[in-house]
Design an enzyme around this catalytic site. Sequence first.
Site, PDB file in Angstrom:
ATOM      1  N   VAL A   6     -17.026 -35.967 -15.142  1.00 43.78           N
ATOM      2  CA  VAL A   6     -17.554 -36.322 -16.017  1.00 43.78           C
ATOM      3  C   VAL A   6     -18.499 -35.470 -16.480  1.00 43.78           C
ATOM      4  O   VAL A   6     -19.569 -35.077 -15.615  1.00 43.78           O
ATOM      5  CB  VAL A   6     -18.132 -37.817 -15.706  1.00 43.78           C
ATOM      6  CG1 VAL A   6     -19.033 -38.281 -16.932  1.00 43.78           C
ATOM      7  CG2 VAL A   6     -17.061 -38.769 -15.296  1.00 43.78           C
ATOM      8  N   GLY A  24     -15.833 -44.294 -22.666  1.00 45.24           N
ATOM      9  CA  GLY A  24     -16.054 -42.969 -22.315  1.00 45.24           C
ATOM     10  C   GLY A  24     -16.242 -43.049 -20.500  1.00 45.24           C
ATOM     11  O   GLY A  24     -15.440 -43.768 -20.020  1.00 45.24           O
ATOM     12  N   GLU A  25     -16.954 -41.882 -20.282  1.00 48.88           N
ATOM     13  CA  GLU A  25     -16.982 -41.896 -18.594  1.00 48.88           C
ATOM     14  C   GLU A  25     -15.943 -41.386 -17.914  1.00 48.88           C
ATOM     15  O   GLU A  25     -15.808 -41.252 -16.628  1.00 48.88           O
ATOM     16  CB  GLU A  25     -17.628 -43.331 -18.021  1.00 48.88           C
ATOM     17  CG  GLU A  25     -18.837 -43.990 -18.521  1.00 48.88           C
ATOM     18  CD  GLU A  25     -19.369 -44.889 -17.934  1.00 48.88           C
ATOM     19  OE1 GLU A  25     -18.694 -45.512 -16.888  1.00 48.88           O
ATOM     20  OE2 GLU A  25     -20.193 -45.465 -18.258  1.00 48.88           O
ATOM     21  N   GLY A  26     -14.598 -41.319 -18.732  1.00 48.68           N
ATOM     22  CA  GLY A  26     -13.586 -40.868 -18.146  1.00 48.68           C
ATOM     23  C   GLY A  26     -12.858 -42.156 -17.475  1.00 48.68           C
ATOM     24  O   GLY A  26     -11.684 -41.982 -16.820  1.00 48.68           O
ATOM     25  N   GLU A  63     -16.667 -37.921 -20.261  1.00 49.24           N
ATOM     26  CA  GLU A  63     -18.027 -37.363 -20.590  1.00 49.24           C
ATOM     27  C   GLU A  63     -18.894 -38.677 -20.767  1.00 49.24           C
ATOM     28  O   GLU A  63     -18.761 -39.834 -20.737  1.00 49.24           O
ATOM     29  CB  GLU A  63     -17.990 -36.731 -22.013  1.00 49.24           C
ATOM     30  CG  GLU A  63     -17.073 -37.334 -23.103  1.00 49.24           C
ATOM     31  CD  GLU A  63     -17.357 -38.742 -23.403  1.00 49.24           C
ATOM     32  OE1 GLU A  63     -18.497 -39.080 -23.546  1.00 49.24           O
ATOM     33  OE2 GLU A  63     -16.587 -39.619 -23.850  1.00 49.24           O
TER      34      GLU A  63
END
Length: 339
Positions: free
Chosen positions: A71, A305-307, A163
């Site tokens: 991330v 997000g965050e993967g 991200e």
Amino acid sequence: MSASGLPFDDFRELIRNLPGPDLGAERAVREREATLTKPAGSLGRMEDIVAWLAAWTGKRTPQINRPLVAVFAGNHGVTAKNITPFPPSVTAQMVENFAAGGAAINQICIANDLGLKVFDLALEHPTGDITEEPAMDERTCAATMAFGMEAIAGGTDLLCIGEMGIGNTTIAAAIALALFGGTAEDWVGPGTGSTGELLQRKLAAVRQAVALHQAHLQDPLEVLSRLGGREIAAMAGAILAARMEKIPVIVDGFVASAAAAVLYAANPEAIDHCLFGHVSAEPGHRKLLEKMGKQPLLDMGMRLGEGTGAALAASIVKAAALCHSGMATFEQAGISGSK
């Protein structure tokens, strides 16, 4: 840096000369699939996933032993235009939350036995406001791509990229508009909750940024430096490094896909080793995947997000590899094959 002294030259050379797939390993996987105790093709896309793993790892019996979620976190000067309901300080606060184990990505990694690394990309120094100046100069952008390449240091056999960055769906929309055209409305969505006047300011920011830099947007790497973010540049670098080291990649949502899109625009084969884990609820993401000819693995209405989407997809990739390596053949099981 290259002998010419131009920051992007090494990356341009790398993108032009990427290693291709191992077609022999892919063929071996297809041949074994035909002998396993199931009707031909009955595992659907899972069979294609194993063939993809074989092609990009070079292993005829691909296994996932060290999956990693990376991330990348960055801040953006354009948030000064009041385009998002959250302040940029939330980016650093979420990085602390990742470190404490309190985010959604932490739980998904635990559930699926995935490693997690978080890369803080100079959060105290936001990129330039893209409506007024380039996000980064070429040297900074190239250095950030090189930093992202270090994501695979320490070893992994499946890289999931994600991200964190307040304002980065604005950045992703600007990149997509610059690379693929259309209108700002085609690419801009609510992100973390921009509606009403916030959304109108977000649309205006994307239009202004692309118009300001229009004379310099013919080269995809210049698109990245002028309109991008540090986390997006780092993800592009990580994708390239994985390709060189025969590591398959699972790409997360809209912002991560914007990083992949820069490479695709430079060389459409540059992301053949990438699987797109899901399609985000962010409306521009589906269009971006269509432009690149990519079919996402999951469609769950996620937009965090965050993967997180990539990490969920990794569980399916792991299962596909285990089915291929662990299932018995008809001969081994003493089961009659099809007539």
